[in-house]
Design an enzyme around this catalytic site. Structure first.
Site, PDB file in Angstrom:
ATOM      1  N   SER A 108      34.294  35.754  41.358  1.00 29.66           N
ATOM      2  CA  SER A 108      35.592  35.096  41.217  1.00 29.66           C
ATOM      3  C   SER A 108      36.627  36.203  41.099  1.00 29.66           C
ATOM      4  O   SER A 108      36.323  37.312  40.661  1.00 29.66           O
ATOM      5  CB  SER A 108      35.615  34.214  39.971  1.00 29.66           C
ATOM      6  OG  SER A 108      35.591  35.022  38.817  1.00 29.66           O
ATOM      7  N   ASP A 162      32.365  42.580  47.124  1.00 29.86           N
ATOM      8  CA  ASP A 162      32.469  41.844  45.851  1.00 29.86           C
ATOM      9  C   ASP A 162      32.454  40.336  46.120  1.00 29.86           C
ATOM     10  O   ASP A 162      32.986  39.549  45.346  1.00 29.86           O
ATOM     11  CB  ASP A 162      33.730  42.253  45.077  1.00 29.86           C
ATOM     12  CG  ASP A 162      33.664  41.869  43.608  1.00 29.86           C
ATOM     13  OD1 ASP A 162      32.569  41.538  43.105  1.00 29.86           O
ATOM     14  OD2 ASP A 162      34.727  41.890  42.949  1.00 29.86           O
TER      15      ASP A 162
HETATM   16 ZN    ZN Z   1      33.545  43.745  39.214  1.00 33.47          ZN
END
Ligand code: ZN
Length: 400
Positions: A301, A297
């Protein structure tokens, strides 16, 4: 045929051969000391004692280092993401060296939260750029929201016609940033992705962002119960984001693939399940290893909201989290190397139908890593080319 011309071609061909000798090979399975022959970006042979048969190849004796497939990171915000804290909180684009230094040779890009001011086109061009820079890259069409951004007007058309697009996602469920799709809306999206995948010979999978709301898998069960679709159509991620979702994931994981997120744990250690611990606990709960994947990921953010939905903390995910959790699976959780490795090589390659990726076998792409006994990264090869060798970065992105 001119004999000299033929001889030259043979010499040229053999000079382009690379023979890695004396490596402890994990295919991901541990197969012991082997030599690996590489030509034209592909693995040609994996056998002991190839050295005696291949006098013309460039020989790289790695003196017992561990040779593994390059990591596949199937959820990275390659063109930037975020913005939940306003314009200054938008995350930057990933650069080539971020991948190489993390041992990632294949990446799947996605948009994320911001399907409004960021575009499909920017992710697609970043995939093309990474390919031109020497690594392997694909992408998901879409973003958190429904209707989701597409290039051609339909995700099925995107997946079937655009080489770089293998599925749709990340579509957000059970999250205050989601469009809160109904069963009918999600069924229609998954059906279009599925047909697009069939037509384009791709996975046609729906990458799902699991949010913090309770019972997040119910919508997927409801889609399957009310249609001809199977859970295999979905690839839910962030399954270790809190304890109750993780408990649900133990049940879901027995039926289909679940993805763990590696980069967010260091910022939320009181809330998330450490990914390496999660793998061990999933296996102990009876989830088959083939159903477990891990992604970083990265460049997403990592916002944290209070109970009123106010943003209280914002961080950014890193690609290197995949390598550190891989080492932790082995060194701290006691899992075999082959088991830890499958979550970031063979399993995502099979789930996403990435042909010739994620294994060290003849015919597969020469995406390879060399690691020392402490599982530190020493060398990275992508598509047959050294990108990092003997801990020295050899290739950087165009503007790095
Ligand atoms: Zn996600």
């Amino acid at each position: 045929m001119n004999a000299n011309k033929f001889l030259l071609t043979q010499i040229e061909m053999e000079a382009s051969l690379i023979l890695i000798t004396n490596a402890e090979v994990y295919t991901p399975e541990a197969i012991g000391k082997n030599d690996v022959l590489i030509a034209g970006g592909k693995i040609i042979a994996v056998e002991p004692h190839l050295k005696s048969k291949m006098a013309m190849a460039k020989i790289v004796d790695v003196n017992g280092l561990k040779l593994m497939p390059g990591f596949i990171d199937a959820h990275v915000h390659i063109a930037g993401a975020g913005g939940e804290g306003g314009p200054a909180s938008r995350t930057p684009e990933m650069q080539l060296s971020h991948m190489i230094e993390a041992g990632v040779t294949t990446v799947i890009g996605c948009l994320g939260t911001d399907g409004f001011t960021r575009s499909f086109e920017s992710v697609l061009m970043k995939v093309k750029a990474l390919r031109a820079e020497g690594v392997s890259a694909w992408m998901y069409a879409g973003a958190y929201q429904l209707p989701t951004p597409t290039l051609t007007g339909d995700v099925g058309r995107d997946i079937s016609l655009i080489d770089e697009v293998i599925g749709v996602g990340e579509i957000a469920l059970s999250d205050h940033r989601s469009s809160h799709p109904t069963v009918a809306e999600l069924t229609k999206l998954a059906a279009h992705a599925r047909v697009g995948g069939m037509l384009g010979d791709k996975a046609g999978i729906v990458n799902i962002h699991m949010g913090d709301a309770k019972n997040p898998f119910q919508l997927l069960y409801d889609v399957v119960a009310s249609s001809e679709l199977s859970l295999k159509q979905f690839f839910p991620t962030h399954c270790n984001r809190n304890s109750y979702i993780f408990e649900d994931a133990k049940k879901y994981g027995k039926l289909s693939t679940i993805d763990l997120t590696a980069s967010s744990y260091p910022y939320f250690p009181d809330i998330e399940i450490k990914p390496s611990v999660a793998v061990r606990e999933l296996l102990a709960a009876g989830v088959p290893i083939a159903h477990i994947t891990m992604t970083s990921d990265a460049f997403g953010s990592l916002p944290h909201f209070d109970e009123h939905g106010n943003l209280v903390k914002l961080e950014m995910g890193l690609l290197t989290s995949l390598h550190s959790e891989f080492a932790a699976m082995i060194q701290q959780e006691g899992l075999p190397v082959s088991v830890a490795l499958k979550t970031i090589t063979e399993n995502p390659a099979i789930t996403l139908k990435l042909k010739h990726k994620g294994q060290i076998k003849p015919g597969f792409d020469a995406d390879l890593l060399l690691l020392d006994d402490g599982f530190n990264l020493c060398s990275v090869m992508a598509n047959g080319k050294w990108m990092m060798h003997e801990s020295k970065l050899l290739v950087k992105g165009t503007y790095e």
